[in-house]
Design a protein around this motif. Sequence first.
Motif, PDB file in Angstrom:
ATOM      1  N   GLU A  27      -0.951  -0.525 -14.779  1.00 55.49           N
ATOM      2  CA  GLU A  27      -0.543  -1.086 -16.332  1.00 55.49           C
ATOM      3  C   GLU A  27      -0.514  -2.352 -16.499  1.00 55.49           C
ATOM      4  O   GLU A  27      -0.441  -3.173 -17.513  1.00 55.49           O
ATOM      5  N   SER A  28       0.016  -2.922 -15.770  1.00 56.12           N
ATOM      6  CA  SER A  28       1.008  -4.012 -15.973  1.00 56.12           C
ATOM      7  C   SER A  28       0.581  -5.620 -15.943  1.00 56.12           C
ATOM      8  O   SER A  28       0.268  -6.523 -16.993  1.00 56.12           O
ATOM      9  N   GLY A  29      -1.548  -4.796 -15.449  1.00 60.27           N
ATOM     10  CA  GLY A  29      -2.089  -5.743 -15.051  1.00 60.27           C
ATOM     11  C   GLY A  29      -1.382  -7.220 -14.308  1.00 60.27           C
ATOM     12  O   GLY A  29      -2.294  -8.498 -14.436  1.00 60.27           O
ATOM     13  N   TRP A  30      -0.543  -7.376 -13.210  1.00 65.72           N
ATOM     14  CA  TRP A  30      -0.376  -8.558 -12.903  1.00 65.72           C
ATOM     15  C   TRP A  30       0.312  -7.678 -11.719  1.00 65.72           C
ATOM     16  O   TRP A  30       0.863  -7.158 -11.541  1.00 65.72           O
ATOM     17  N   TYR A  31      -0.674  -8.388 -10.627  1.00 65.74           N
ATOM     18  CA  TYR A  31      -0.712  -7.658  -9.241  1.00 65.74           C
ATOM     19  C   TYR A  31      -0.018  -8.709  -7.903  1.00 65.74           C
ATOM     20  O   TYR A  31       0.374  -8.880  -7.144  1.00 65.74           O
ATOM     21  N   ILE A  32      -0.345 -10.561  -8.549  1.00 65.59           N
ATOM     22  CA  ILE A  32       1.179 -10.864  -7.212  1.00 65.59           C
ATOM     23  C   ILE A  32       1.857 -11.869  -7.725  1.00 65.59           C
ATOM     24  O   ILE A  32       1.359 -12.345  -8.803  1.00 65.59           O
ATOM     25  N   LYS A  33       2.544 -11.966  -7.025  1.00 63.41           N
ATOM     26  CA  LYS A  33       3.221 -12.956  -7.882  1.00 63.41           C
ATOM     27  C   LYS A  33       4.000 -12.736  -8.875  1.00 63.41           C
ATOM     28  O   LYS A  33       4.056 -13.096  -9.967  1.00 63.41           O
ATOM     29  N   GLY A  34       4.164 -11.299  -9.058  1.00 60.77           N
ATOM     30  CA  GLY A  34       5.511 -10.763 -10.775  1.00 60.77           C
ATOM     31  C   GLY A  34       6.158 -10.038 -10.613  1.00 60.77           C
ATOM     32  O   GLY A  34       6.974 -10.465  -9.606  1.00 60.77           O
ATOM     33  N   LYS A  35       6.707  -9.824 -10.930  1.00 56.69           N
ATOM     34  CA  LYS A  35       8.413  -9.004 -11.529  1.00 56.69           C
ATOM     35  C   LYS A  35       8.771  -8.009 -10.715  1.00 56.69           C
ATOM     36  O   LYS A  35      10.256  -8.217  -9.750  1.00 56.69           O
ATOM     37  N   GLU A  36       8.201  -7.124  -9.888  1.00 56.11           N
ATOM     38  CA  GLU A  36       8.401  -6.377  -9.094  1.00 56.11           C
ATOM     39  C   GLU A  36       8.954  -7.569  -7.714  1.00 56.11           C
ATOM     40  O   GLU A  36       9.895  -6.759  -6.703  1.00 56.11           O
ATOM     41  N   VAL A  37       7.488  -8.293  -7.323  1.00 54.94           N
ATOM     42  CA  VAL A  37       8.391  -9.102  -6.268  1.00 54.94           C
ATOM     43  C   VAL A  37       9.389  -9.853  -5.965  1.00 54.94           C
ATOM     44  O   VAL A  37      10.735 -10.290  -5.354  1.00 54.94           O
ATOM     45  N   LYS A  38       9.842 -10.682  -7.291  1.00 56.50           N
ATOM     46  CA  LYS A  38      10.798 -10.923  -7.968  1.00 56.50           C
ATOM     47  C   LYS A  38      12.490 -10.563  -7.974  1.00 56.50           C
ATOM     48  O   LYS A  38      13.444 -10.528  -7.146  1.00 56.50           O
ATOM     49  N   GLU A  39      11.515  -8.991  -8.687  1.00 52.09           N
ATOM     50  CA  GLU A  39      13.333  -7.968  -7.720  1.00 52.09           C
ATOM     51  C   GLU A  39      13.221  -8.038  -6.729  1.00 52.09           C
ATOM     52  O   GLU A  39      14.818  -7.728  -7.075  1.00 52.09           O
ATOM     53  N   PHE A  40      12.452  -7.706  -5.951  1.00 53.10           N
ATOM     54  CA  PHE A  40      12.788  -6.734  -4.295  1.00 53.10           C
ATOM     55  C   PHE A  40      13.548  -8.205  -3.668  1.00 53.10           C
ATOM     56  O   PHE A  40      14.601  -7.686  -2.859  1.00 53.10           O
ATOM     57  N   GLU A  41      12.622  -9.743  -4.204  1.00 51.67           N
ATOM     58  CA  GLU A  41      13.575 -10.897  -3.579  1.00 51.67           C
ATOM     59  C   GLU A  41      15.397 -11.006  -3.714  1.00 51.67           C
ATOM     60  O   GLU A  41      15.849 -11.286  -2.969  1.00 51.67           O
TER      61      GLU A  41
END
Length: 367
Positions: A27-41
């Motif tokens: 539902e975010s519509g953002w699948y690469i280099k988004g907030k999930e990756v930033k948060e995990f890093e």
Amino acid sequence: MIKFLDLKKLNAPYKDALIKKTTDVIESGWYIKGKEVKEFEENFSTYTGTRYTIGVGNGLDALTLILKAYKTLSKLSDNDEIIVPANTYIATILAISNNNLKPILVEPDSKTFNIDSSLIEKSITKKTKAILSVHLYGKVCDMKSISKIATKYNLLVIEDCAQAHGATFFGKKVGSLGDAGAFSFFPTKNLGALGDGGAITTDNELLANTIRTLANYGSKIKYENIYKGVNSRLDELQAGFLNIKLPHLDSENQKRSDIAKYYIKNITNTQVKLPIFDKTDVWHQFIIITKKRELFQKYLLKNGIETMIHYPIAPHNQEAYKELSSINLPITLDIHSQVVSIPSNPTLTNNEIKKIVTVINNFKASS
């Protein structure tokens, strides 16, 4: 049947959260280099005690990109030599040769299965530029000795942490013990995604920025490419899954440690050799040594217990590395011909653990 590892069962406690995370990412519509990756890093840097984490496509890419970045920064050059344990998984060697560097294979310590630090200096030449230490099976290398040697000869220290998420050495977590660390999040790892994934940890800002650029086609600004890079990025969905599972890593590692401690205390069969217990290890695999491996595996399977071999063929004996086949590595060959991994993951029940012990204790060479 006691499975060696049941991934469905391993991920079952997180099922509802994983499904919700999938919906959130879609539902975010953002699948690469988004907030999930930033948060995990950010979360993984906090966990490992490092300044930077760069999410990448897989563990091999993590190792390859570290070496590629050091070449880009002129810290390494073609044909430089990299000290590496002879009994590692082939990915470690591939990362070296794929960068046109030369792997220098050093025998392991037969008690720990990790590189024997007392043998490293004998393999150092004017072309040696780095030590690539592998924390095999979840057991940390002797990083004190390795760091001392690296300082003496001005060598880089790179950690292969693919099997050691959360393991510690004098209070510091792997990934923070050298110049850079490489992690795999393959589903079977202690911290596993539901697909491929990897990460690099470091305190070096220039190295981190170079790796991040190389992993994104060599580009800092879209359509502007300053390096001949690659495409290796941790995607949003896998990063989201890892964000869910990371807070539980230490407790799952503790379960693995408890199982290992029970095995070592209660397996009394003298026809098998057990590993040394260390509470700082994370027991990615519980390795048994036996000269009757084929018979031992058949016996366990007959009694409803799956086993695995990590790994049946040493890297220097692989067809891909036939140029290394003439190297004399007797300890490595002994290990690869005798190791057996028994079930030791957090999903095992007490009854299953007790059964494994009983069956092993009843094993006879003539079984």
